[in-house]
Design an enzyme around this catalytic site. Structure first.
Site, PDB file in Angstrom:
ATOM      1  N   ASP A  54     -26.892  -1.581 -25.461  1.00 24.33           N
ATOM      2  CA  ASP A  54     -25.739  -1.149 -24.679  1.00 24.33           C
ATOM      3  C   ASP A  54     -26.291  -0.079 -23.742  1.00 24.33           C
ATOM      4  O   ASP A  54     -26.724   0.988 -24.188  1.00 24.33           O
ATOM      5  CB  ASP A  54     -24.689  -0.545 -25.639  1.00 24.33           C
ATOM      6  CG  ASP A  54     -23.480  -0.023 -24.879  1.00 24.33           C
ATOM      7  OD1 ASP A  54     -23.585   0.131 -23.641  1.00 24.33           O
ATOM      8  OD2 ASP A  54     -22.454   0.230 -25.516  1.00 24.33           O
ATOM      9  N   LYS A  81     -39.412 -19.171  -1.419  1.00 22.80           N
ATOM     10  CA  LYS A  81     -39.360 -20.614  -1.099  1.00 22.80           C
ATOM     11  C   LYS A  81     -40.631 -21.034  -0.364  1.00 22.80           C
ATOM     12  O   LYS A  81     -41.107 -20.320   0.516  1.00 22.80           O
ATOM     13  CB  LYS A  81     -38.125 -20.926  -0.245  1.00 22.80           C
ATOM     14  CG  LYS A  81     -36.823 -20.747  -1.028  1.00 22.80           C
ATOM     15  CD  LYS A  81     -35.623 -21.259  -0.238  1.00 22.80           C
ATOM     16  CE  LYS A  81     -34.346 -20.946  -0.967  1.00 22.80           C
ATOM     17  NZ  LYS A  81     -33.629 -22.110  -1.446  1.00 22.80           N
ATOM     18  N   ASP A  90     -23.276 -11.787   2.260  1.00 24.98           N
ATOM     19  CA  ASP A  90     -23.891 -12.550   1.158  1.00 24.98           C
ATOM     20  C   ASP A  90     -25.150 -13.286   1.622  1.00 24.98           C
ATOM     21  O   ASP A  90     -26.102 -13.430   0.859  1.00 24.98           O
ATOM     22  CB  ASP A  90     -22.862 -13.561   0.610  1.00 24.98           C
ATOM     23  CG  ASP A  90     -23.374 -14.316  -0.617  1.00 24.98           C
ATOM     24  OD1 ASP A  90     -23.918 -13.665  -1.519  1.00 24.98           O
ATOM     25  OD2 ASP A  90     -23.220 -15.549  -0.659  1.00 24.98           O
ATOM     26  N   HIS A 122     -30.890 -13.218   3.471  1.00 28.09           N
ATOM     27  CA  HIS A 122     -31.709 -14.423   3.656  1.00 28.09           C
ATOM     28  C   HIS A 122     -31.962 -14.765   5.137  1.00 28.09           C
ATOM     29  O   HIS A 122     -33.093 -14.982   5.543  1.00 28.09           O
ATOM     30  CB  HIS A 122     -31.054 -15.631   2.984  1.00 28.09           C
ATOM     31  CG  HIS A 122     -30.654 -15.391   1.543  1.00 28.09           C
ATOM     32  ND1 HIS A 122     -31.432 -14.680   0.664  1.00 28.09           N
ATOM     33  CD2 HIS A 122     -29.559 -15.767   0.836  1.00 28.09           C
ATOM     34  CE1 HIS A 122     -30.832 -14.646  -0.527  1.00 28.09           C
ATOM     35  NE2 HIS A 122     -29.694 -15.294  -0.437  1.00 28.09           N
ATOM     36  N   LYS A 132     -20.170 -22.078   3.604  1.00 25.93           N
ATOM     37  CA  LYS A 132     -19.914 -22.773   2.337  1.00 25.93           C
ATOM     38  C   LYS A 132     -19.007 -23.965   2.627  1.00 25.93           C
ATOM     39  O   LYS A 132     -18.270 -23.976   3.606  1.00 25.93           O
ATOM     40  CB  LYS A 132     -19.176 -21.846   1.362  1.00 25.93           C
ATOM     41  CG  LYS A 132     -19.890 -20.519   1.121  1.00 25.93           C
ATOM     42  CD  LYS A 132     -20.524 -20.485  -0.241  1.00 25.93           C
ATOM     43  CE  LYS A 132     -21.144 -19.170  -0.583  1.00 25.93           C
ATOM     44  NZ  LYS A 132     -22.543 -19.009  -0.197  1.00 25.93           N
ATOM     45  N   LYS A 140     -25.659 -30.140   2.094  1.00 27.41           N
ATOM     46  CA  LYS A 140     -26.564 -29.049   1.752  1.00 27.41           C
ATOM     47  C   LYS A 140     -27.798 -29.302   2.587  1.00 27.41           C
ATOM     48  O   LYS A 140     -28.561 -30.254   2.361  1.00 27.41           O
ATOM     49  CB  LYS A 140     -26.907 -29.049   0.263  1.00 27.41           C
ATOM     50  CG  LYS A 140     -28.024 -28.063  -0.104  1.00 27.41           C
ATOM     51  CD  LYS A 140     -27.640 -27.155  -1.244  1.00 27.41           C
ATOM     52  CE  LYS A 140     -28.772 -26.187  -1.636  1.00 27.41           C
ATOM     53  NZ  LYS A 140     -28.706 -24.878  -1.025  1.00 27.41           N
TER      54      LYS A 140
HETATM   55  C1  BG6 Z   1     -27.341 -16.553  -2.922  1.00 29.80           C
HETATM   56  C2  BG6 Z   1     -25.891 -16.376  -2.509  1.00 29.80           C
HETATM   57  O1  BG6 Z   1     -28.079 -15.421  -2.595  1.00 29.80           O
HETATM   58  O2  BG6 Z   1     -27.889 -17.680  -2.258  1.00 29.80           O
HETATM   59  C3  BG6 Z   1     -25.105 -17.634  -2.793  1.00 29.80           C
HETATM   60  O3  BG6 Z   1     -25.331 -15.284  -3.216  1.00 29.80           O
HETATM   61  C4  BG6 Z   1     -25.752 -18.834  -2.150  1.00 29.80           C
HETATM   62  O4  BG6 Z   1     -23.769 -17.497  -2.316  1.00 29.80           O
HETATM   63  C5  BG6 Z   1     -27.225 -18.906  -2.550  1.00 29.80           C
HETATM   64  O5  BG6 Z   1     -25.061 -19.999  -2.551  1.00 29.80           O
HETATM   65  C6  BG6 Z   1     -27.948 -20.009  -1.779  1.00 29.80           C
HETATM   66  O6  BG6 Z   1     -29.238 -20.165  -2.282  1.00 29.80           O
HETATM   67  P1  BG6 Z   1     -30.019 -21.553  -2.158  1.00 29.80           P
HETATM   68  O7  BG6 Z   1     -31.394 -21.244  -2.672  1.00 29.80           O
HETATM   69  O8  BG6 Z   1     -29.259 -22.529  -2.994  1.00 29.80           O
HETATM   70  O9  BG6 Z   1     -29.998 -21.926  -0.709  1.00 29.80           O
END
Ligand code: BG6
Length: 489
Positions: A90, A179, A232, A237, A337, A342
């Site tokens: 904890d 990546k 986010d 990224h 999103k 994808k």
């Molecule tokens: C994360 C975000 O950092 O990256 C998510 O918090 C997002 O919302 C994810 O879905 C995407 O990562 P990847 O590697 O699936 O493109």
């Protein structure tokens, strides 16, 4: 480049949580399979549970089976599970940290702490470790986004951690830096004269970075609604990708040299504020729609939603840089999103041919492109024009592409970003991690954008149906410059 596997005691705070189960355990198991973990390394999972070691090992096996889409090999599993320990911690109790200290081997192993917990409890962990000298060099600590929700809160986290740890002990994860395709950008740019000599505003017309996701917010309403797609995904990224594309050659490939160049790019981003917000950005939110033939609900109907939320699930930004090398070369970023596919890629679009010898055949010479694809497959592609082969067609042209897959049967299996990043942390290699200044410079640029949306008199939120490519306005942003989003095929 550091290439030594060291014996480590890897302590995971938050072992019960999603990150530990979904990402860390499978990645560590894979590293075992690749024989990349030192024989004396131990994994000490911790969390608030009175699990015995045996019970935890069973839980870990179930998680690995579930999240790794492959069968578990019993020989590898036996080796791996022998490293697993569980400690009921904890983080609010000092005594638990004293117990932790007793089992750590500070003389023989490097201690690594992975904070797989919400940032709201980071400071408690840093402080507790500091109080009983568990923070001392060569210990390392790994933290992960969200590192704040604005510059001020990011600075607060950085200040708290730096009270107890040196920058050389801190490993800030941005999983995109693990990546293959992103790491390859550095090889591509700095190991090939073809690209090295073409990497400037005389040769490059513009750059597109698309990270398109099909998933929604995955039951993370509370987290996501505070963030939105800009905080986010873009703050971390997309800006990381942009800096790797735009940075000057670093002195060498050490983490400090690379980070120094990336910081210069973050500082060179032209400000977006109330004056230009409407021409430089588009933000959107998904309504109900269809993804792969299945009906999905709107953002406002997600579990736990506040039906009045104005949070964006899509964003598109035209970014300009105020340095000589990139003057006049826009970077178009878009991410969202619940989009159609994808699909993620970086497209470097080269300038138009200055002459056209093929006019008589009615050819508009299409622009060459270098495409670095992250999803659905990781590959590099060059689009160019060539003559149609055969006797009849003299100087008739057609579009052609050459593609190189980053993972092939002969070179390697697909490596998950967390496998690479955990291995790098175990080696003490910070080159694919983010330094303090990068996190803060990125927020410095993001904050005025968020502020400008908040203060805008117009409603800046455009709705788009789930399963589409986002609001039409994102196409307008690039089309009004006479350019088009590269179509995925
Ligand atoms: C994360 C975000 O950092 O990256 C998510 O918090 C997002 O919302 C994810 O879905 C995407 O990562 P990847 O590697 O699936 O493109």
């Amino acid at each position: 480049m550091i290439d030594t596997i060291q014996a480590c005691d890897l302590v995971i705070f938050g072992a019960k949580g999603d990150l530990a189960q979904r990402k860390l355990l499978p990645a560590l198991y894979k590293l075992e399979e690749y024989k990349k973990i030192h024989p004396d390394t131990r994994i000490i999972a911790s969390g608030r549970a009175d699990w015995t070691r045996k019970e935890y090992i069973k839980i870990a096996k179930t998680a690995i089976k579930k999240f790794l889409t492959q069968e578990i090999n019993e020989n590898i599993w036996n080796k791996f599970s022998a490293r697993l320990y569980f400690l009921n911690v904890d983080i609010f109790k000092e005594l638990c940290f004293i117990e932790l200290k007793k089992i750590l081997n500070q003389t023989k192993s490097i201690i690594i702490y992975y904070c797989a917990v919400p940032p709201s409890v980071f400071s408690t962990i840093f402080k507790r470790l500091g109080q009983i000298n568990l923070n001392l060099f060569p210990a390392r600590i790994i933290i992960e986004k969200p590192l704040g929700v604005c510059l001020k809160t990011c600075k607060a986290i950085n200040d708290q951690i730096s009270k107890y740890f040196l920058e050389s002990q801190i490993f800030r994860i941005d999983h995109y830096l693990g990546k293959e395709s992103i790491l390859n950008l550095i090889s591509l740019r700095f190991a090939n004269s073809l690209f090295f000599n073409s990497w400037n505003n005389k040769i490059i017309d513009h750059v597109q970075i698309t990270i398109s996701e099909q998933v929604g917010i995955e039951n993370r309403w509370n987290y996501f609604d505070k963030m939105g797609q800009t905080k986010d995904m873009v703050q971390n990224h997309l800006l990381q990708i942009l800096t790797i594309i735009a940075m000057d050659p670093p002195k060498n490939i050490s983490s400090t040299s690379i980070q120094n160049e990336k910081i210069k790019i973050l500082r060179a981003l032209k400000t977006i504020n109330s004056e230009n917000i409407n021409i430089k950005t588009v933000r959107g939110q998904y309504t109900e729609g269809n993804i792969q033939g299945k009906k999905v609900s709107s953002y406002l109907e997600e579990k736990g939603a506040n039906v009045k939320s104005q949070t964006e699930t899509f964003v598109c930004i035209k970014v300009d840089l105020k340095n000589d090398q990139w003057f006049g070369v826009p970077f178009y970023l878009r991410t969202g999103k619940r989009l159609a596919e994808k699909y993620s890629e970086i497209v470097i679009v080269f300038k138009k041919m200055p002459i056209n010898l093929f006019k008589n055949n009615n050819y508009n010479l299409s622009q060459n492109k270098l495409i670095i694809r992250l999803d659905p497959n990781e590959n590099i592609q060059i689009d160019f024009l060539k003559k149609i082969s055969g006797l009849n067609e003299i100087y008739q042209l057609k579009n052609e592409k050459i593609q190189s897959n980053l993972f092939t049967k002969t070179n390697s299996k697909k490596i998950d970003a967390y496998e690479r990043l955990l291995l790098a942390a175990m080696k003490g290699d910070q080159s694919c991690f983010v330094c303090r200044e990068e996190t803060e410079e990125a927020w410095k640029w993001i904050d005025p954008i968020i502020e400008a949306w908040k203060n805008s008199k117009e409603n800046t939120l455009k709705l788009y149906a789930a399963g589409t490519w986002g609001p039409q306005n994102a196409d307008d942003i690039i089309m009004k410059d006479g350019r088009y989003w590269h179509k995925f095929h």
